[in-house]
Design a protein around this motif. Structure first.
Motif, PDB file in Angstrom:
ATOM      1  N   LEU A   1      74.652  38.459  30.480  1.00  0.00           N
ATOM      2  CA  LEU A   1      73.367  38.063  29.900  1.00  0.00           C
ATOM      3  C   LEU A   1      72.575  37.213  30.892  1.00  0.00           C
ATOM      4  O   LEU A   1      71.365  37.419  31.072  1.00  0.00           O
ATOM      5  CB  LEU A   1      73.594  37.290  28.600  1.00  0.00           C
ATOM      6  N   ASN A   2      73.237  36.261  31.529  1.00  0.00           N
ATOM      7  CA  ASN A   2      72.567  35.460  32.560  1.00  0.00           C
ATOM      8  C   ASN A   2      72.031  36.354  33.674  1.00  0.00           C
ATOM      9  O   ASN A   2      70.926  36.145  34.176  1.00  0.00           O
ATOM     10  CB  ASN A   2      73.532  34.438  33.173  1.00  0.00           C
ATOM     11  N   ALA A   3      72.847  37.340  34.065  1.00  0.00           N
ATOM     12  CA  ALA A   3      72.452  38.241  35.153  1.00  0.00           C
ATOM     13  C   ALA A   3      71.198  39.021  34.794  1.00  0.00           C
ATOM     14  O   ALA A   3      70.305  39.210  35.634  1.00  0.00           O
ATOM     15  CB  ALA A   3      73.598  39.193  35.484  1.00  0.00           C
ATOM     16  N   ALA A   4      71.114  39.484  33.554  1.00  0.00           N
ATOM     17  CA  ALA A   4      69.936  40.236  33.106  1.00  0.00           C
ATOM     18  C   ALA A   4      68.707  39.340  33.075  1.00  0.00           C
ATOM     19  O   ALA A   4      67.623  39.736  33.514  1.00  0.00           O
ATOM     20  CB  ALA A   4      70.186  40.837  31.732  1.00  0.00           C
ATOM     21  N   CYS A   5      68.866  38.127  32.566  1.00  0.00           N
ATOM     22  CA  CYS A   5      67.725  37.217  32.426  1.00  0.00           C
ATOM     23  C   CYS A   5      67.233  36.696  33.778  1.00  0.00           C
ATOM     24  O   CYS A   5      66.050  36.406  33.947  1.00  0.00           O
ATOM     25  CB  CYS A   5      68.091  36.042  31.531  1.00  0.00           C
ATOM     26  N   SER A   6      68.144  36.571  34.754  1.00  0.00           N
ATOM     27  CA  SER A   6      67.780  35.965  36.035  1.00  0.00           C
ATOM     28  C   SER A   6      67.197  36.948  37.030  1.00  0.00           C
ATOM     29  O   SER A   6      66.627  36.546  38.040  1.00  0.00           O
ATOM     30  CB  SER A   6      69.004  35.286  36.657  1.00  0.00           C
ATOM     31  N   LYS A   7      67.288  38.229  36.760  1.00  0.00           N
ATOM     32  CA  LYS A   7      66.780  39.229  37.699  1.00  0.00           C
ATOM     33  C   LYS A   7      65.254  39.267  37.655  1.00  0.00           C
ATOM     34  O   LYS A   7      64.661  39.408  36.598  1.00  0.00           O
ATOM     35  CB  LYS A   7      67.340  40.613  37.331  1.00  0.00           C
ATOM     36  N   PRO A   8      64.576  39.137  38.804  1.00  0.00           N
ATOM     37  CA  PRO A   8      63.113  39.254  38.812  1.00  0.00           C
ATOM     38  C   PRO A   8      62.670  40.589  38.206  1.00  0.00           C
ATOM     39  O   PRO A   8      63.258  41.626  38.482  1.00  0.00           O
ATOM     40  CB  PRO A   8      62.765  39.178  40.307  1.00  0.00           C
ATOM     41  N   GLN A   9      61.636  40.532  37.380  1.00  0.00           N
ATOM     42  CA  GLN A   9      61.220  41.705  36.600  1.00  0.00           C
ATOM     43  C   GLN A   9      59.722  41.938  36.734  1.00  0.00           C
ATOM     44  O   GLN A   9      58.935  41.000  36.588  1.00  0.00           O
ATOM     45  CB  GLN A   9      61.578  41.488  35.120  1.00  0.00           C
ATOM     46  N   ASP A  10      59.355  43.189  37.006  1.00  0.00           N
ATOM     47  CA  ASP A  10      57.933  43.523  36.962  1.00  0.00           C
ATOM     48  C   ASP A  10      57.572  44.001  35.558  1.00  0.00           C
ATOM     49  O   ASP A  10      58.444  44.155  34.704  1.00  0.00           O
ATOM     50  CB  ASP A  10      57.583  44.587  38.012  1.00  0.00           C
ATOM     51  N   CYS A  11      56.298  44.225  35.325  1.00  0.00           N
ATOM     52  CA  CYS A  11      55.845  44.590  33.977  1.00  0.00           C
ATOM     53  C   CYS A  11      56.520  45.861  33.476  1.00  0.00           C
ATOM     54  O   CYS A  11      56.846  45.976  32.291  1.00  0.00           O
ATOM     55  CB  CYS A  11      54.325  44.768  33.973  1.00  0.00           C
ATOM     56  N   ALA A  12      56.724  46.808  34.379  1.00  0.00           N
ATOM     57  CA  ALA A  12      57.292  48.097  33.975  1.00  0.00           C
ATOM     58  C   ALA A  12      58.733  47.976  33.501  1.00  0.00           C
ATOM     59  O   ALA A  12      59.209  48.817  32.737  1.00  0.00           O
ATOM     60  CB  ALA A  12      57.201  49.087  35.139  1.00  0.00           C
ATOM     61  N   SER A  13      59.443  46.953  33.952  1.00  0.00           N
ATOM     62  CA  SER A  13      60.864  46.833  33.609  1.00  0.00           C
ATOM     63  C   SER A  13      61.138  45.833  32.488  1.00  0.00           C
ATOM     64  O   SER A  13      62.282  45.671  32.069  1.00  0.00           O
ATOM     65  CB  SER A  13      61.676  46.445  34.847  1.00  0.00           C
ATOM     66  N   LEU A  14      60.114  45.153  31.979  1.00  0.00           N
ATOM     67  CA  LEU A  14      60.321  44.134  30.948  1.00  0.00           C
ATOM     68  C   LEU A  14      61.006  44.707  29.714  1.00  0.00           C
ATOM     69  O   LEU A  14      61.923  44.101  29.153  1.00  0.00           O
ATOM     70  CB  LEU A  14      58.980  43.504  30.552  1.00  0.00           C
ATOM     71  N   GLU A  15      60.558  45.876  29.287  1.00  0.00           N
ATOM     72  CA  GLU A  15      61.106  46.460  28.063  1.00  0.00           C
ATOM     73  C   GLU A  15      62.570  46.824  28.236  1.00  0.00           C
ATOM     74  O   GLU A  15      63.379  46.615  27.318  1.00  0.00           O
ATOM     75  CB  GLU A  15      60.278  47.698  27.668  1.00  0.00           C
ATOM     76  N   ARG A  16      62.936  47.363  29.396  1.00  0.00           N
ATOM     77  CA  ARG A  16      64.332  47.720  29.636  1.00  0.00           C
ATOM     78  C   ARG A  16      65.233  46.487  29.652  1.00  0.00           C
ATOM     79  O   ARG A  16      66.331  46.492  29.092  1.00  0.00           O
ATOM     80  CB  ARG A  16      64.460  48.481  30.950  1.00  0.00           C
ATOM     81  N   TYR A  17      64.776  45.415  30.303  1.00  0.00           N
ATOM     82  CA  TYR A  17      65.565  44.183  30.309  1.00  0.00           C
ATOM     83  C   TYR A  17      65.681  43.606  28.912  1.00  0.00           C
ATOM     84  O   TYR A  17      66.723  43.044  28.550  1.00  0.00           O
ATOM     85  CB  TYR A  17      64.959  43.161  31.278  1.00  0.00           C
TER      86      TYR A  17
END
Length: 434
Positions: free
Chosen positions: A224-240
């Motif tokens: 969960l920490n790994a998912a939250c800490s990964k830099p995310q662009d707008c296109a990937s927000l929903e997947r995260y």
């Protein structure tokens, strides 16, 4: 006697050159056949007993230009390179990575060593990295080790980092890959990898096979920490967001912090993912937890606003305030205005958490002219408060919010109030100040 010896040496030299030239031409032909998946040519060469050794030939491709004038070492079956860093590969690696299953099968049936790793990685790693499930299956059927580690200490499941690698992961698990196997350097599990790369289908597969939710890696991060800490662009927000919902629903601990004492909420705020922040707050994440740097989640989102305006950072500030977040010291509001002015809704929701604002000319100067012009109506309403007190309606809201501090999200929805009034109490956006 002298000329005779010279003649013999010259004759021997000529025969070596001819033999080497012939071998070199055939080896290049073999190489080209591997690159295009020409299985007939591959078979015709390796079935010749004289060239059977090519099954496990090791090629250095660090400088492909040297292929034109290479020197071949028959003992090591290796192209010599003038570079210090070698990139070594074998026929199995080439065919597995390119998805040439027929060539790969012929090589394996003729005894190619399935776990050969001259460059620190096996053909199975190569097939997984390139998302070639049929080649993965073929290698496993011929005895490839599903838990072999590459030079970075990663098992094949650790290199399944693309959406298209799902079938590869399925084959690996079917042949005994360790679902909780940790990489040697980072102590990552496959679940960490799937979370970090936002792979929801992989996540579902791993959870079904018993992946441990709360194992921590070298940095103290859970999946969960790994998912939250990964830099995310707008296109990937929903997947995260999907990945985090799956983890939390499965029982992931939202309170585990990393080596810097940053919780998933800290990280979700830093990367400005409003849906994940809403999720974590719903599951009772600690809104005012401090990391080792003394930052609470509110600090993290305010630092990110200027770079994440497309992520709707105002939603995160609103949610944090409604769950009882600490507010910014009033004396620091001009500085917040300066750095967050490109997101007027963030300014609106944050400033509406105060009963009064001591606006000065310094506030006006904090907003660049181009930003002021773009959001003119909002900033005119804000700066008008320099001469006008806050409305009685706002003061009543502030009083009620202060009384319900930390309980707003539970109490307000249950009150028998019109929807618009509930929204107003929860700091709904109006795009102007009053």
């Amino acid at each position: 006697m002298g000329p005779k010896i010279k003649f013999r040496k010259q004759k021997k030299y000529r025969s070596d050159v001819i033999a080497t030239a012939q071998a070199s031409g055939l080896i290049l032909q073999f190489w080209n056949a591997l690159l295009v998946g020409d299985d007939l040519t591959v078979i015709s060469i390796v079935d010749d007993p004289e060239y059977a050794y090519l099954l496990d030939a090791i090629y250095d491709t660090s400088n492909i230009e040297e292929w034109k004038n290479f020197r071949f070492n028959y003992r090591g079956l290796r192209l010599w390179s003038l570079t210090y860093e070698q990139e070594l590969t074998t026929p199995l690696h080439i065919t597995a990575g390119r998805g040439f299953t027929e060539c790969l099968q012929h090589l394996l049936m003729r005894g190619a060593r399935v776990d050969l790793a001259p460059g620190g990685t096996t053909a199975l790693h190569e097939a997984c990295e390139e998302c070639q499930p049929e080649c993965v299956k073929l290698l496993l059927q011929h005895g490839a080790n599903p838990n072999a580690t590459n030079e970075d200490g990663q098992m094949p499941l650790h290199v399944c980092t693309e959406l298209d690698s799902l079938e590869c992961a399925k084959h690996l698990l079917a042949f005994g890959a360790l679902i909780n196997g940790q990489s040697l350097d980072d102590n990552d599990t496959p679940l960490h990898v799937a979370a970090r790369h936002s792979l929801p289908d992989h996540m579902e597969l791993y959870l079904r096979h018993g992946a441990a939710l709360n194992l921590q890696n070298e940095e103290g991060n859970t999946a969960l920490n790994a998912a939250c800490s990964k830099p995310q662009d707008c296109a990937s927000l929903e997947r995260y967001s999907r990945v985090c919902h799956m983890l939390v629903s499965a029982g992931a601990d939202i309170h585990i912090s990393d080596a810097d004492k940053q919780t998933p909420l800290h990280m979700a705020c830093k990367n400005a993912n409003p849906d994940v922040v809403d999720l974590l707050l719903k599951y009772k994440a600690l809104v005012n937890e401090m990391d080792y740097g003394g930052d609470a989640p509110m600090h993290n989102i305010l630092k990110a606003v200027a770079y994440k305006t497309d992520h709707e950072p105002e939603r995160i500030v609103q949610a944090l305030l409604n769950y009882g977040s600490i507010r910014v010291w009033p004396g620091a509001l001009p500085k917040v205005l300066k750095y967050c002015c490109t997101s007027p809704r963030t300014i609106e929701v944050l400033f509406n958490a105060y009963d009064r604002l001591k606006i000065t000319e310094a506030w006006v100067e904090s907003v660049p002219p181009e930003v002021f012009q773009k959001h003119r109506e909002f900033y005119e309403s804000l700066f008008a408060l320099m001469q006008t007190p806050r409305s009685l309606q706002h003061l009543a809201r502030h009083r009620l919010r202060t009384f319900l501090e930390g309980r707003l999200h539970n109490v307000i929805p249950k009150l028998g109030l019109p929807t618009f009034l509930k929204n107003y109490l929860m700091l709904a956006f109006r795009d102007y100040m009053h």
